[in-house]
Design an enzyme around this catalytic site. Structure first.
Site, mmCIF file in Angstrom:
data_model
loop_
_atom_site.group_PDB
_atom_site.id
_atom_site.type_symbol
_atom_site.label_atom_id
_atom_site.label_comp_id
_atom_site.label_asym_id
_atom_site.label_seq_id
_atom_site.Cartn_x
_atom_site.Cartn_y
_atom_site.Cartn_z
ATOM 1 N N ILE A 14 -21.580 -6.094 97.187
ATOM 2 C CA ILE A 14 -22.695 -6.657 96.407
ATOM 3 C C ILE A 14 -22.320 -8.066 95.941
ATOM 4 O O ILE A 14 -21.289 -8.240 95.289
ATOM 5 C CB ILE A 14 -23.010 -5.777 95.185
ATOM 6 C CG1 ILE A 14 -23.337 -4.352 95.615
ATOM 7 C CG2 ILE A 14 -24.165 -6.362 94.384
ATOM 8 C CD1 ILE A 14 -23.517 -3.380 94.460
ATOM 9 N N LYS B 194 -13.533 -4.323 85.867
ATOM 10 C CA LYS B 194 -14.658 -5.011 86.496
ATOM 11 C C LYS B 194 -15.612 -5.590 85.445
ATOM 12 O O LYS B 194 -16.162 -6.679 85.620
ATOM 13 C CB LYS B 194 -15.395 -4.055 87.420
ATOM 14 C CG LYS B 194 -14.573 -3.620 88.629
ATOM 15 C CD LYS B 194 -15.221 -2.496 89.406
ATOM 16 C CE LYS B 194 -14.349 -2.051 90.569
ATOM 17 N NZ LYS B 194 -14.911 -0.867 91.271
#
Length: 430
Positions: free
Chosen positions: A137, A206
């Site tokens: 992504i 993340k």
């Protein structure tokens, strides 16, 4: 003008093999996009005697990382070997040598990204890290470029495919947690030691990367509130469904005039929320911008070729900058001071599940605790318990602060009528 760009590839595991495959098989496309040849000149491997990809010349392999880092003919260093200490040193040495760097290493970027990006600025080099979050992504590039004109107020996402796969199996196939984890391990979605995934650390790292970029602020791993899969209890998924929710392991971050809050935890999402329909190993990031409103990116969060696609996209960006002689022109320094919200300024709805003694006056005692701390209740439900003389109560609050929530739980724990209790955060944004 250069007629070839040379790459040193550090690592030939799952992601590194995918990078090599794409670079070798897409040569015509790359030449069309860039006007030059892009070639892998050296590859770091752990064992030089192991059989390798037949598409690579055996002479490019080496077990000596310094042979690659000290090679002045290499233009770009691609770090996909994993780990922290050696990978960090490799990135530092490459930048100090004036090389462009591409990494897929979320651990290094979460722990040391701020320092490494500053070093890249000082050395007038590029440091790209798209593949460090959400695999295939393009979330980093979206935040840096696609939404560069907007001001991001919050983002939330499913950024760990292992936990999402487990919760999907538990909900849709009524698997136990243990069975779903075993299936995730069998299919390669979970490591032999899945603790970083199921305890929330992988997603927390993340969220550090995404939050730092989205809010132009230094966010550190210690700033993230982390609650793992162990917080989920029997009956939670069924209760979520009864209330019109889906349980997901979600990373979230918000910024307002009071500061920033970042969390990774299992929460209840309204079934109407787009993230509620993200299943199995897939990832998605939902972004709120002042101008764009709400937008979501969805796709595979891991895997050899999806992650390698992000790495090669960064390689192409570094190549273009090299050809245009504009490397190191991006500004990575934080714009805003780091202010992390206290518990009293973090608001959400909460589900509190309590196993209590089934006796007269219990409900009034418990609701008095909520009133004492100014915690307004939206609804109260009672369910029969497995043992006689016990009952299960479910309290759903209105928006309250996390401090109010903790104060309520503390008082509940000291109440003789309460046998056990725990909570789940709810999020109704749709």
């Amino acid at each position: 003008m250069k007629n070839e760009i040379s790459i040193g590839l550090l690592g030939l595991g799952t992601v590194g093999s995918g990078v090599a495959k794409i670079l070798q098989q897409h040569q015509q496309d790359l030449h069309h996009k860039l006007g030059v040849q892009v070639s892998i000149k050296k590859v770091l491997v752990r064992n030089n005697n192991k059989e390798r990809l037949s598409i690579l010349d055996p002479n490019v392999f080496t077990t000596d990382i310094d042979e690659i880092l000290n090679d002045s003919s290499l233009d770009i260093i691609v770090e996909v070997m994993g780990g922290i200490d050696e990978a960090k040193r490799a990135i530092e040495e490459a930048l100090k040598a004036g090389k462009q760097v591409v990494t897929a290493n979320k651990d290094v970027m979460a722990e040391y990204g701020h320092d490494l990006l500053k070093l890249a600025d000082e050395q007038k080099c590029d440091l790209f890290y798209e593949a460090s979050v959400a695999g295939g992504i393009p979330i980093i590039r979206t935040l840096e470029d696609g939404l560069a004109s907007d001001r991001i107020s919050s983002l939330m996402g499913i950024v760990n495919g292992t936990t999402n796969f487990i919760l999907t199996k538990m909900k849709k196939e009524n698997m136990s947690y243990e069975t779903a984890l075993a299936e995730a391990t069998r299919l390669g979605y979970a490591e032999a030691d899945p603790s970083a995934d199921v305890d929330g650390l992988d997603a927390a790292r993340k969220m550090v990367i995404l939050s730092s970029l989205a809010f132009s602020t230094e966010v550190h791993i210690d700033d993230v509130l982390v609650r793992g899969m162990s917080e989920i209890q029997d009956g939670d998924l069924e209760m979520a469904n009864n209330f019109g929710y889906t349980m997901k392991m979600v990373g979230s971050s918000k910024k307002d005039e009071d500061g920033i809050e970042v969390a990774v935890e299992p929460i209840f999402l309204a079934n109407s929320h787009p993230l509620a329909s993200v299943n199995n190993e897939f990832n998605a990031v939902y972004i709120y911008g002042d101008a764009v409103g709400e937008t979501m990116l969805y796709g595979p969060g891991a895997g050899s070729l999806p992650t390698a696609t992000s790495v090669v996209s960064d390689i192409i960006a570094a190549c273009r900058n090299l050809l245009l002689e504009v490397n190191g022109k991006r500004v990575h320094s934080a714009q805003h001071e780091r202010v992390i919200k206290p518990e009293s300024s973090r608001f959400a709805k909460y589900f509190h599940r309590l196993l209590v003694k089934d006796e007269v006056g219990v409900l009034s005692k418990l609701t008095a605790i909520y009133s004492k701390h100014g915690a307004s209740l939206q609804s109260v439900m009672q369910h029969p318990a497995e043992q006689d003389g016990q009952a299960e109560l479910v309290f759903l609050t209105h928006q309250i602060s996390r401090q109010q929530h903790l104060n309520v739980l503390n008082d509940l724990a000291g109440t003789a009528s309460v046998i056990s209790h725990y909570r789940i955060e709810g999020e109704e944004t749709a």
